[in-house]
Design a protein around this motif. Structure first.
Motif, PDB file in Angstrom:
ATOM      1  N   ALA A 146      34.124-101.732  -9.709  1.00 19.55           N
ATOM      2  CA  ALA A 146      33.591-100.881  -8.651  1.00 19.55           C
ATOM      3  C   ALA A 146      32.846 -99.668  -9.206  1.00 19.55           C
ATOM      4  N   GLN A 147      33.238 -99.215 -10.387  1.00 19.37           N
ATOM      5  CA  GLN A 147      32.661 -97.989 -10.933  1.00 19.37           C
ATOM      6  C   GLN A 147      31.681 -98.219 -12.077  1.00 19.37           C
ATOM      7  N   THR A 148      31.359 -99.466 -12.339  1.00 18.84           N
ATOM      8  CA  THR A 148      30.408 -99.782 -13.403  1.00 18.84           C
ATOM      9  C   THR A 148      29.219-100.485 -12.764  1.00 18.84           C
ATOM     10  N   SER A 149      28.036-100.133 -13.187  1.00 19.47           N
ATOM     11  CA  SER A 149      26.836-100.684 -12.555  1.00 19.47           C
ATOM     12  C   SER A 149      26.728-102.189 -12.784  1.00 19.47           C
ATOM     13  N   ASP A 150      26.081-102.847 -11.840  1.00 24.03           N
ATOM     14  CA  ASP A 150      25.857-104.290 -11.945  1.00 24.03           C
ATOM     15  C   ASP A 150      25.049-104.640 -13.195  1.00 24.03           C
ATOM     16  N   ASP A 151      24.159-103.735 -13.626  1.00 20.48           N
ATOM     17  CA  ASP A 151      23.368-103.988 -14.836  1.00 20.48           C
ATOM     18  C   ASP A 151      24.263-104.196 -16.049  1.00 20.48           C
ATOM     19  N   VAL A 152      25.402-103.517 -16.067  1.00 21.46           N
ATOM     20  CA  VAL A 152      26.343-103.625 -17.180  1.00 21.46           C
ATOM     21  C   VAL A 152      27.264-104.830 -16.988  1.00 21.46           C
ATOM     22  N   ILE A 153      27.689-105.073 -15.755  1.00 21.65           N
ATOM     23  CA  ILE A 153      28.670-106.116 -15.453  1.00 21.65           C
ATOM     24  C   ILE A 153      28.062-107.516 -15.407  1.00 21.65           C
ATOM     25  N   GLN A 154      26.913-107.646 -14.792  1.00 18.37           N
ATOM     26  CA  GLN A 154      26.365-108.978 -14.492  1.00 18.37           C
ATOM     27  C   GLN A 154      26.130-109.867 -15.710  1.00 18.37           C
ATOM     28  N   PRO A 155      25.604-109.370 -16.828  1.00 18.28           N
ATOM     29  CA  PRO A 155      25.414-110.267 -17.976  1.00 18.28           C
ATOM     30  C   PRO A 155      26.731-110.895 -18.462  1.00 18.28           C
TER      31      PRO A 155
END
Length: 193
Positions: A146-155
């Protein structure tokens, strides 16, 4: 007590009443509770010393803190193999167990292995059910997502999905599939006051 209206709204129907407040300023009188608990929260506090002081102020007999040892937790396969960039963010908030013990004025520390069928939605609850991390509803209840951007999580999630569909995750982690519980660094601190 929960400072986040979003998290309060996600609580299941029939849950105990939640008071919207922060650990740094607990709206209770001194010595007003036999025991107090802080569950997977201290890494979210803006002022750790103030929050721990508040727990000590309101507890008459016992303080219980469920937290995680970052050195162990960050070796969890999800973080280590798929979300290492998110772990770097988490490192800025993680609190060493020894520091918490010191702030409590001493505490017994117990390992809390996570059962393979854990129904709570905290980060490592799905260690043997990796497909759960691909579900946005599961991720919505986990603060790291919830607190980390999708740019960081999605890969990392894309790599996990690929590894699950190819069978690579199951081959790499075959040793986990028959385990009943796993120590991923969760620790229970119990302090008698």
């Amino acid at each position: 007590m929960e400072p986040s209206a979003v998290m309060i709204a996600q609580r299941p129907a029939g849950s105990a009443r939640a008071l919207e407040a922060s650990a740094e300023s607990i709206p209770l009188a001194d010595d007003s509770a036999d025991a107090v608990m802080a569950l997977l929260t201290v890494h979210h506090w803006s002022d750790l010393e103030a929050g721990m002081g508040e727990l000590r102020r309101i507890a008459r007999q016992r303080i219980v803190v469920l937290t995680f040892d970052p050195d162990i937790n960050h070796r969890f396969w999800l973080l280590d193999e798929y979300l290492s960039e998110a772990t770097a963010f988490d490192d800025t908030r993680a609190v060493a167990v020894d520091r918490l013990v010191s702030l409590l004025g001493g505490a017994r520390v117990e390992a809390v292995p996570v059962p393979h069928d854990c129904t709570d939605g905290f980060l490592a609850a799905f260690w043997r059910r990796p497909e759960a991390y691909l579900d946005p509803r599961v991720r919505a209840g986990i603060s790291l997502f919830a607190q980390t951007s999708d740019d960081v999580i999605q890969p990392g999630l894309t790599r996990l999905a690929d590894d699950l569909s190819s069978g690579r995750w199951h081959r790499r982690h075959a040793d986990l599939l028959d385990r009943e519980a796993l120590d991923v660094g969760y620790r229970l601190l119990v302090a008698d006051v």
